[in-house]
Scaffold this active site. Structure first.
Site, PDB file in Angstrom:
ATOM      1  N   LYS A   1       0.854  -1.187   0.000  1.00  0.00           N
ATOM      2  CA  LYS A   1       0.000   0.000   0.000  1.00  0.00           C
ATOM      3  C   LYS A   1       0.883   1.228   0.000  1.00  0.00           C
ATOM      4  O   LYS A   1       2.035   1.179   0.449  1.00  0.00           O
ATOM      5  CB  LYS A   1      -0.877   0.019   1.261  1.00  0.00           C
TER       6      LYS A   1
HETATM    7  N1  GLU Z   1      -7.412   0.132  -2.768  1.00  0.00           N
HETATM    8  C1  GLU Z   1      -8.182  -1.032  -3.056  1.00  0.00           C
HETATM    9  C2  GLU Z   1      -8.200  -1.954  -1.862  1.00  0.00           C
HETATM   10  O1  GLU Z   1      -8.004  -1.542  -0.749  1.00  0.00           O
HETATM   11  C3  GLU Z   1      -7.786  -1.709  -4.353  1.00  0.00           C
HETATM   12  C4  GLU Z   1      -6.398  -2.226  -4.436  1.00  0.00           C
HETATM   13  C5  GLU Z   1      -6.000  -2.709  -5.824  1.00  0.00           C
HETATM   14  O2  GLU Z   1      -6.823  -2.759  -6.725  1.00  0.00           O
HETATM   15  O3  GLU Z   1      -4.823  -3.019  -5.950  1.00  0.00           O
HETATM   16  O4  GLU Z   1      -8.478  -3.115  -1.984  1.00  0.00           O
END
Ligand code: GLU
Length: 408
Positions: A97
């Protein structure tokens, strides 16, 4: 309050339930790689992170968040949840992240572009379709992904659309990604209702958060005849015990207004809304919304976590003691990253897959994953929560991958 400490507490429970040794569990107690720096734009500093939690199952994967409250503790937790989410979803990714600490509502488009490009200028050596693949998260979208892709390609000197997902279709994205998180959440909510409330009519729903996930989720549930009695955005909530006119409210919100300006209901605070009488409460805003302070006041019997981490560890225990059922984030909101995986696979192979095929595949995956979680939950005779069931599956798969790699 540390969100990450909450996660460590949750892991301790999983260790006991899964009979996992200390030496095995150790690998999951800290992230694989933490990158932190301050982005400097004309002397203005923006703290920025990219954290890879695990690479056991595949490259890093997870969104980038723009928010004034972003912190290392938060990004680390979000990366941890991505590792579990990807493992549970059975897609070939580790977890990662990113985040930048600033208020995106206080900058103009030019500044937003500068900040987004600067993020890539700093972190590009760690990113790539087989290293770590970002995507949208809170307050980032297809435009931000486009600037980031463009900047990355300038840096590396070749096209590589698979280095980021959630792109506009013109840049290799897929249309399905737009409402994928909500679609996944909607599918598991229907499974929840089938199992726990099969004969109930006029099911009342409250949705906290009216961004991408919350808005589409509300629309889908409204179309199915659920009675949406309250919704909220960052300004506050709007409540109507007879049900809100959702089509009208969505049009109003899309015109750029807060839901609290909408005339078809009573204005309430976010915290009042969480404690209203309802069947289902969908949490689609941010972390730490239900804590030990308000958990005992929650009247909803069913909670669906469309946001990441909206219920704290202490609150979980109070809610479980009150027989509340929670569909946890790493299952409920996994539709987004599952469709990111379709996008990435398409970018890497150059193949074009029909939207209908992908929509069916998403459905199959969501319902299949729900089934595994639910069946295991039932097999424990109610002695574990749905969250513990998801964590058990996800943790075991990561540890099995680490074992095959010879790292434990
Ligand atoms: N931000 C989204 C999540 O928390 C999507 C992450 C992604 O598609 O890589 O799952």
């Amino acid at each position: 309050m540390s969100i990450f400490n909450d996660n460590l507490e949750r892991l301790k429970e999983i260790q006991v339930l899964g009979d996992i040794g200390d030496s095995e569990m150790k690998i999951l107690l800290e992230p694989a790689q933490v990158n932190y720096l301050e982005i400097d734009i004309k002397g203005k500093k923006y703290p920025a992170w990219r954290i890879i939690y695990s690479r056991a199952i595949g490259p890093g994967k997870g969104g980038i968040r723009y928010h004034q409250d972003v912190s290392e503790d938060e990004v680390k937790s979000l990366a941890f949840w991505m590792a579990l989410k990807n493992s549970l979803a059975d897609i070939p990714y580790g977890g990662a992240k990113g985040g930048i600490k600033f208020n995106p509502k206080e900058v103009n488009q030019t500044e937003l572009e500068e900040i987004s490009r600067a993020y890539i200028d700093n972190f590009y050596p760690y990113l790539g379709q087989d290293k770590d693949i970002p995507a949208p998260d809170v307050y980032t979208n297809g435009q931000v992904m486009s600037w980031m892709l463009d900047e990355f390609e300038k840096k590396v000197g070749h096209h590589e659309p698979g280095m980021i997902t959630g792109k506009p279709v013109e840049l290799g994205g897929i249309a399905l990604r737009g409402d994928a998180t909500a679609q996944g959440g909607y599918l598991v909510t229907k499974e929840l209702v089938n199992k726990f409330l099969p004969d109930k009519k006029d099911i009342k729903v409250i949705v906290q958060g009216f961004g991408n996930a919350g808005l589409f989720m509300t629309e889908k549930l409204d179309n199915d005849g659920y009675k949406i009695i309250a919704v909220s955005d960052s300004q506050g909530g709007i409540y109507n015990s007879n049900g809100l006119n959702i089509k009208d409210l969505i049009d109003f919100k899309k015109s750029g207004e807060s839901v609290i300006k909408y005339k078809g209901g009573k204005v309430i605070t976010n915290s009042q809304m969480l404690e209203l009488d309802t069947d289902i409460l969908v949490l689609a805003a941010l972390e730490n919304q239900i804590t030990e302070d308000n958990a005992k006041n929650i009247k909803a019997n069913y909670i669906v976590e469309l946001a990441n981490g909206p219920v704290t560890y202490e609150a979980d225990k109070i809610l479980a003691a009150n027989n509340k059922i929670i569909v946890p984030d790493i299952l409920a909101n996994s539709g987004g990253v599952i469709v990111s995986y379709f996008e990435w696979a398409q970018n890497k192979t150059g193949q074009i897959l029909e939207e209908e095929y992908l929509r069916n595949l998403l459905e199959k995956k969501m319902i299949g994953n729900w089934g595994k979680v639910y069946d295991q939950y039932v097999s424990y005779n109610g002695k574990i929560t749905l969250r513990q069931s998801t964590y058990l599956i996800a943790v075991k798969r990561i540890l099995a991958a680490e074992k095959y790699r010879g790292r434990i």
